[in-house]
Write an enzyme that holds these catalytic residues in place. Sequence first.
Site, PDB file in Angstrom:
ATOM      1  N   HIS A 109       0.794  -1.239   0.000  1.00 25.23           N
ATOM      2  CA  HIS A 109       0.000   0.000   0.000  1.00 25.23           C
ATOM      3  C   HIS A 109       0.825   1.286   0.000  1.00 25.23           C
ATOM      4  O   HIS A 109       0.305   2.342  -0.349  1.00 25.23           O
ATOM      5  CB  HIS A 109      -0.940   0.041   1.210  1.00 25.23           C
ATOM      6  CG  HIS A 109      -2.037  -0.971   1.166  1.00 25.23           C
ATOM      7  ND1 HIS A 109      -2.877  -1.102   0.085  1.00 25.23           N
ATOM      8  CD2 HIS A 109      -2.432  -1.916   2.065  1.00 25.23           C
ATOM      9  CE1 HIS A 109      -3.744  -2.080   0.326  1.00 25.23           C
ATOM     10  NE2 HIS A 109      -3.492  -2.598   1.516  1.00 25.23           N
ATOM     11  N   ASP A 128      -3.251 -10.349  -2.213  1.00 26.16           N
ATOM     12  CA  ASP A 128      -3.824  -9.834  -0.969  1.00 26.16           C
ATOM     13  C   ASP A 128      -5.270  -9.426  -1.241  1.00 26.16           C
ATOM     14  O   ASP A 128      -5.617  -9.090  -2.386  1.00 26.16           O
ATOM     15  CB  ASP A 128      -3.005  -8.619  -0.506  1.00 26.16           C
ATOM     16  CG  ASP A 128      -3.423  -8.099   0.861  1.00 26.16           C
ATOM     17  OD1 ASP A 128      -2.813  -8.521   1.858  1.00 26.16           O
ATOM     18  OD2 ASP A 128      -4.362  -7.272   0.931  1.00 26.16           O
ATOM     19  N   HIS A 130      -6.657  -6.763  -0.502  1.00 26.49           N
ATOM     20  CA  HIS A 130      -6.707  -5.345  -0.861  1.00 26.49           C
ATOM     21  C   HIS A 130      -5.850  -5.047  -2.098  1.00 26.49           C
ATOM     22  O   HIS A 130      -4.809  -5.658  -2.288  1.00 26.49           O
ATOM     23  CB  HIS A 130      -6.205  -4.487   0.305  1.00 26.49           C
ATOM     24  CG  HIS A 130      -6.949  -4.732   1.593  1.00 26.49           C
ATOM     25  ND1 HIS A 130      -6.463  -5.542   2.595  1.00 26.49           N
ATOM     26  CD2 HIS A 130      -8.154  -4.290   2.009  1.00 26.49           C
ATOM     27  CE1 HIS A 130      -7.333  -5.577   3.597  1.00 26.49           C
ATOM     28  NE2 HIS A 130      -8.367  -4.830   3.265  1.00 26.49           N
ATOM     29  N   ASP A 133      -5.839 -12.215   3.869  1.00 28.07           N
ATOM     30  CA  ASP A 133      -7.071 -11.537   4.273  1.00 28.07           C
ATOM     31  C   ASP A 133      -8.214 -11.814   3.294  1.00 28.07           C
ATOM     32  O   ASP A 133      -9.312 -11.271   3.432  1.00 28.07           O
ATOM     33  CB  ASP A 133      -6.851 -10.024   4.479  1.00 28.07           C
ATOM     34  CG  ASP A 133      -5.864  -9.414   3.521  1.00 28.07           C
ATOM     35  OD1 ASP A 133      -5.517 -10.066   2.518  1.00 28.07           O
ATOM     36  OD2 ASP A 133      -5.448  -8.262   3.748  1.00 28.07           O
TER      37      ASP A 133
HETATM   38  C1  SP5 Z   1      -1.562  -4.963   4.006  1.00 28.75           C
HETATM   39  C2  SP5 Z   1      -3.028  -4.818   4.281  1.00 28.75           C
HETATM   40  O1  SP5 Z   1      -3.752  -5.801   4.238  1.00 28.75           O
HETATM   41  N1  SP5 Z   1      -3.475  -3.606   4.632  1.00 28.75           N
HETATM   42  C3  SP5 Z   1      -4.850  -3.368   4.875  1.00 28.75           C
HETATM   43  C4  SP5 Z   1      -5.117  -2.111   5.623  1.00 28.75           C
HETATM   44  C5  SP5 Z   1      -6.572  -1.847   5.776  1.00 28.75           C
HETATM   45  N2  SP5 Z   1      -6.849  -0.784   6.658  1.00 28.75           N
HETATM   46  C6  SP5 Z   1      -8.121  -0.113   6.608  1.00 28.75           C
HETATM   47  C7  SP5 Z   1      -9.298  -1.032   6.500  1.00 28.75           C
HETATM   48  C8  SP5 Z   1     -10.589  -0.257   6.500  1.00 28.75           C
HETATM   49  C9  SP5 Z   1     -11.770  -1.175   6.588  1.00 28.75           C
HETATM   50  N3  SP5 Z   1     -12.991  -0.477   6.772  1.00 28.75           N
HETATM   51  C10 SP5 Z   1     -13.332  -0.155   8.122  1.00 28.75           C
HETATM   52  C11 SP5 Z   1     -14.711  -0.530   8.491  1.00 28.75           C
HETATM   53  C12 SP5 Z   1     -14.867  -0.704   9.986  1.00 28.75           C
HETATM   54  N4  SP5 Z   1     -14.994  -2.062  10.390  1.00 28.75           N
HETATM   55 ZN    ZN Z   2      -4.737  -6.671   2.726  1.00 30.81          ZN
END
Ligand code: SP5
Ligand code: ZN
Length: 378
Positions: free
Chosen positions: A182, A225, A227, A312
Amino acid sequence: MLVLTDPSTLHHRTTELLGSKLIPALECPERIEAIITAVQDSSSQIRTIDFESSSESDKAVLQELIQKSHDADYLEFLGNVHAEWVERGLIESTHTILPECFPLQRMSRSDEGTGKLTHPPKDIFARTGYYMYDMSAGISEGTWRSAIASANLAVQAAKYATSHHGSTPFSIMALCRPPGHHCTTRLAGGYCYINNAVVAAYALRNFHAAASTANHLKIAILDLDFHHGNGTQDYFYKDNSVLYVSIHGLDEYPYYSGASTEVGEGEGEGFNANFPLPPGSTIDEYSKALESALARIDQFNPAYLIVSLGFDTFHLDPLGSFKIETDDYRQIANQVRSHHALRNIPSMILLEGGYALDRLGTNVCTFLQGWEDTEQAE
Ligand code: SP5
Ligand code: ZN
């Protein structure tokens, strides 16, 4: 398979803002401990690297590769900001620095200039927001040491991948932590500080035997991943020598990137491929997207493969919305490794996310089994 780890990756421990709650970050040292415990009981071999006691020349190579991947002022910030806050009495040494204000600079390279300040702000609070784009990449006392050790694992994995000349193509996994996909050249975000996949691509070129052709060495990055790896995509967006291919949650974090219309720019047009999948996707949908992703890599014909691997995608992951189950990781690994495009090229697998602590170790081991099964079958 050889699995690399470094105890220095455990120093980093932060608080994050998730939803509207300030909580201990889901990306925690226990993730790595859980994976190591599980891998120790498997047929894979763990090798522990200690970056902090590595040779001066190894440290110099790492520094050079990281400097190619990130802006100098950003790296200076990451390395010094926590000590500075502590010194000025703004934070206790055990606490996490989080930004309070962000300039409206854009997250991607192609938008650069629309909101970029001409120079970093002087105020210490302003500087923190200047180098981060969200509140899940806070900085603790140990962040820099871990981020460096994490990137070093990627570099050491690349060293192995370029120096092995056996009959079966070489594969290696690096338990990178913090993850990397990211963060951009000058912004931390999404638990990421140094982009390990970008550093790995440079490392492959650095160590590759035929140095004269190394600058054009074709490298494919397959990002699995949950994301979208906005930072990695952004880094190579105009580059036709590194193909970035990602399967990730549609409209999920990091929200502003990952559409299938993002295909690269300039010389890099056609060398970026996104396969977003809707929430609730199972191994059936996933496996179809993976087939398309692998077909694109096949057409590219890379010399090396980097897999940015996150767990994830797991159905119980607190940050994911896919329905991938433990046994599916065997199939995913098998599908990647047995694809004719990849069967004969050296691969390095870098850990990204995965936050279902009690199942993470099993999921990693199941993936490793699926990967190794293909090697025995050959
Ligand atoms: C490396 C990696 O997997 N990074 C992911 C970081 C995600 N961080 C923010 C996630 C936001 C999710 N939405 C929040 C809703 C409340 N439950
Ligand atoms: Zn991730």
